[in-house]
Motif scaffolding. Structure first.
Motif, PDB file in Angstrom:
ATOM      1  N   ALA A   1      -1.615   2.807  59.690  1.00  0.00           N
ATOM      2  CA  ALA A   1      -1.258   3.759  60.734  1.00  0.00           C
ATOM      3  C   ALA A   1      -0.317   3.066  61.712  1.00  0.00           C
ATOM      4  N   ILE A   2       0.691   3.787  62.183  1.00  0.00           N
ATOM      5  CA  ILE A   2       1.679   3.207  63.088  1.00  0.00           C
ATOM      6  C   ILE A   2       1.153   3.244  64.517  1.00  0.00           C
ATOM      7  N   HIS A   3       1.066   2.068  65.114  1.00  0.00           N
ATOM      8  CA  HIS A   3       0.582   1.902  66.490  1.00  0.00           C
ATOM      9  C   HIS A   3       1.726   1.295  67.296  1.00  0.00           C
ATOM     10  N   VAL A   4       2.150   1.982  68.342  1.00  0.00           N
ATOM     11  CA  VAL A   4       3.331   1.562  69.101  1.00  0.00           C
ATOM     12  C   VAL A   4       2.958   1.253  70.543  1.00  0.00           C
ATOM     13  N   TYR A   5       3.490   0.143  71.047  1.00  0.00           N
ATOM     14  CA  TYR A   5       3.328  -0.232  72.447  1.00  0.00           C
ATOM     15  C   TYR A   5       4.615   0.095  73.195  1.00  0.00           C
TER      16      TYR A   5
ATOM     17  N   GLU B   1       5.551  13.750  73.602  1.00  0.00           N
ATOM     18  CA  GLU B   1       7.004  13.909  73.638  1.00  0.00           C
ATOM     19  C   GLU B   1       7.701  12.783  72.864  1.00  0.00           C
ATOM     20  N   LEU B   2       7.191  11.548  73.028  1.00  0.00           N
ATOM     21  CA  LEU B   2       7.776  10.416  72.311  1.00  0.00           C
ATOM     22  C   LEU B   2       7.525  10.534  70.810  1.00  0.00           C
ATOM     23  N   ARG B   3       6.360  10.985  70.432  1.00  0.00           N
ATOM     24  CA  ARG B   3       6.051  11.160  69.012  1.00  0.00           C
ATOM     25  C   ARG B   3       6.978  12.190  68.374  1.00  0.00           C
ATOM     26  N   GLN B   4       7.226  13.271  69.090  1.00  0.00           N
ATOM     27  CA  GLN B   4       8.120  14.303  68.575  1.00  0.00           C
ATOM     28  C   GLN B   4       9.565  13.816  68.538  1.00  0.00           C
ATOM     29  N   HIS B   5       9.933  12.955  69.498  1.00  0.00           N
ATOM     30  CA  HIS B   5      11.278  12.387  69.516  1.00  0.00           C
ATOM     31  C   HIS B   5      11.516  11.534  68.266  1.00  0.00           C
ATOM     32  N   VAL B   6      10.526  10.709  67.929  1.00  0.00           N
ATOM     33  CA  VAL B   6      10.627   9.884  66.721  1.00  0.00           C
ATOM     34  C   VAL B   6      10.723  10.766  65.482  1.00  0.00           C
ATOM     35  N   ALA B   7       9.914  11.808  65.429  1.00  0.00           N
ATOM     36  CA  ALA B   7       9.929  12.703  64.274  1.00  0.00           C
ATOM     37  C   ALA B   7      11.281  13.385  64.110  1.00  0.00           C
ATOM     38  N   ALA B   8      11.893  13.766  65.234  1.00  0.00           N
ATOM     39  CA  ALA B   8      13.163  14.489  65.181  1.00  0.00           C
ATOM     40  C   ALA B   8      14.339  13.580  64.874  1.00  0.00           C
ATOM     41  N   HIS B   9      14.340  12.353  65.421  1.00  0.00           N
ATOM     42  CA  HIS B   9      15.504  11.486  65.307  1.00  0.00           C
ATOM     43  C   HIS B   9      15.390  10.443  64.204  1.00  0.00           C
ATOM     44  N   LEU B  10      14.166  10.138  63.754  1.00  0.00           N
ATOM     45  CA  LEU B  10      13.989   9.201  62.642  1.00  0.00           C
ATOM     46  C   LEU B  10      13.466   9.941  61.420  1.00  0.00           C
ATOM     47  N   SER B  11      12.198  10.254  61.444  1.00  0.00           N
ATOM     48  CA  SER B  11      11.583  10.976  60.330  1.00  0.00           C
ATOM     49  C   SER B  11      10.169  11.360  60.731  1.00  0.00           C
ATOM     50  N   PRO B  12       9.677  12.512  60.263  1.00  0.00           N
ATOM     51  CA  PRO B  12       8.288  12.887  60.563  1.00  0.00           C
ATOM     52  C   PRO B  12       7.287  11.841  60.086  1.00  0.00           C
ATOM     53  N   ILE B  13       7.609  11.133  58.969  1.00  0.00           N
ATOM     54  CA  ILE B  13       6.653  10.145  58.465  1.00  0.00           C
ATOM     55  C   ILE B  13       6.652   8.870  59.316  1.00  0.00           C
ATOM     56  N   ALA B  14       7.669   8.710  60.189  1.00  0.00           N
ATOM     57  CA  ALA B  14       7.720   7.541  61.075  1.00  0.00           C
ATOM     58  C   ALA B  14       7.036   7.810  62.404  1.00  0.00           C
ATOM     59  N   LYS B  15       6.524   9.020  62.584  1.00  0.00           N
ATOM     60  CA  LYS B  15       5.891   9.387  63.850  1.00  0.00           C
ATOM     61  C   LYS B  15       4.655   8.522  64.083  1.00  0.00           C
ATOM     62  N   PRO B  16       4.574   7.845  65.247  1.00  0.00           N
ATOM     63  CA  PRO B  16       3.424   6.970  65.512  1.00  0.00           C
ATOM     64  C   PRO B  16       2.119   7.753  65.552  1.00  0.00           C
ATOM     65  N   ASP B  17       1.066   7.140  65.028  1.00  0.00           N
ATOM     66  CA  ASP B  17      -0.262   7.740  65.135  1.00  0.00           C
ATOM     67  C   ASP B  17      -0.806   7.600  66.551  1.00  0.00           C
ATOM     68  N   HIS B  18      -0.426   6.496  67.196  1.00  0.00           N
ATOM     69  CA  HIS B  18      -0.928   6.262  68.548  1.00  0.00           C
ATOM     70  C   HIS B  18       0.107   5.498  69.345  1.00  0.00           C
ATOM     71  N   ILE B  19       0.276   5.865  70.611  1.00  0.00           N
ATOM     72  CA  ILE B  19       1.184   5.164  71.521  1.00  0.00           C
ATOM     73  C   ILE B  19       0.365   4.636  72.684  1.00  0.00           C
ATOM     74  N   GLU B  20       0.509   3.341  72.939  1.00  0.00           N
ATOM     75  CA  GLU B  20      -0.222   2.703  74.030  1.00  0.00           C
ATOM     76  C   GLU B  20       0.774   2.219  75.086  1.00  0.00           C
ATOM     77  N   PHE B  21       0.586   2.650  76.307  1.00  0.00           N
ATOM     78  CA  PHE B  21       1.477   2.258  77.400  1.00  0.00           C
ATOM     79  C   PHE B  21       0.961   0.971  78.029  1.00  0.00           C
ATOM     80  N   THR B  22       1.870   0.012  78.212  1.00  0.00           N
ATOM     81  CA  THR B  22       1.477  -1.289  78.749  1.00  0.00           C
ATOM     82  C   THR B  22       2.571  -1.832  79.663  1.00  0.00           C
ATOM     83  N   GLU B  23       2.187  -2.618  80.646  1.00  0.00           N
ATOM     84  CA  GLU B  23       3.163  -3.173  81.583  1.00  0.00           C
ATOM     85  C   GLU B  23       3.918  -4.354  80.989  1.00  0.00           C
TER      86      GLU B  23
END
Length: 246
Positions: free
Chosen positions: A172-176, A192-214
């Motif tokens: 599963a794709i986990h993005v920081y 919104e970021l997940r949909q951006h990846v799906a639209a501009h890269l590919s739906p299969i590249a859409k992250p399963d989880h996005i974690e915000f970090t400083e």
């Protein structure tokens, strides 16, 4: 970029003539910001590609070359780089493949400490006579090289992305994500970021989880230590951290 333009504008940067970028491949947006804000639109940027093992630049831009935001440039003087497929055959311009170096160079490593066999196996066995960089890349029609990332880490394309075990998908794709000051990591922004990846890269590249970090764990040269991110996410031992900046 995260802290805005106020800080660099407090200083006289008029003496700058040349800018450099090392570590991770610099993305085009950061390149343009660096060129416009720090270089004030007049300083060439040398986005050098090299490795600890090479001891010197192997691919770079020079001030006399046309600049392309995000590109590492061309092979340094005396070197010949190439993009090949699994069988060692050259690939067409624009196609991704394995980056190799064809010529020896003054600063090249000659062995690994007390392990000549491992040195030959790691760097020279896959394509005999050529140095295998273990990096994926592509070359455009002008001969500029664009570095993609480690071939054993292909999920990471200049981003803090890792693959975590998944019962169905395998990984599963986990993005920081590090946000700019004043921005808040919300569920809405994550989607919104997940949909951006799906639209501009590919739906299969859409992250399963996005974690915000400083902050992200990085080496002193700016490389993101993804093995540390993965170990932390899985609750495993993080290993040797002596090269980590902080």
């Amino acid at each position: 970029m995260r802290f805005g333009e106020a800080w660099p504008r407090r200083h006289d940067l008029s003496s700058l003539r040349l800018l450099g970028s090392v570590g991770e491949p610099i993305n085009p947006e950061a390149w343009r910001w660096f060129h416009r804000v720090i270089g004030q639109g007049r300083c060439p940027i040398m986005d050098t590609w090299w490795q600890t093992e090479t001891g010197m630049f192997q691919i770079t831009t020079v001030p006399s070359m046309d600049l392309k935001p995000g590109a590492a440039g061309r092979a340094v003087f005396g070197q010949e780089a190439a993009i090949v497929d699994e069988q060692g055959q050259p690939v067409a311009d624009g196609q991704e493949g394995f980056l190799v170096l064809k010529n020896p160079w003054p600063a090249m490593l000659r062995t690994l400490y007390k392990d000549d066999a491992r040195y030959l196996e790691t760097y020279w066995s896959k394509y005999p006579g050529w140095y295998f960089t273990s990096d994926a890349a592509r070359r455009d029609e002008d001969g500029y090289f664009w570095i993609i990332g480690r071939t054993d880490d292909v999920i990471n394309v200049s981003a803090a992305a890792i693959g975590l075990p998944h019962d169905v998908k395998g990984n599963a794709i986990h993005v920081y994500v590090t946000l700019g000051l004043g921005c808040e990591g919300t569920k809405e922004l994550e989607e919104e970021l997940r949909q951006h990846v799906a639209a501009h890269l590919s739906p299969i590249a859409k992250p399963d989880h996005i974690e915000f970090t400083e902050k992200l764990p990085k080496t002193r040269s700016g490389k993101i230590m993804r093995r540390v991110l993965k170990a932390r996410a899985l609750g495993q031992d993080e290993g040797d951290l002596t090269t980590m900046e902080e």
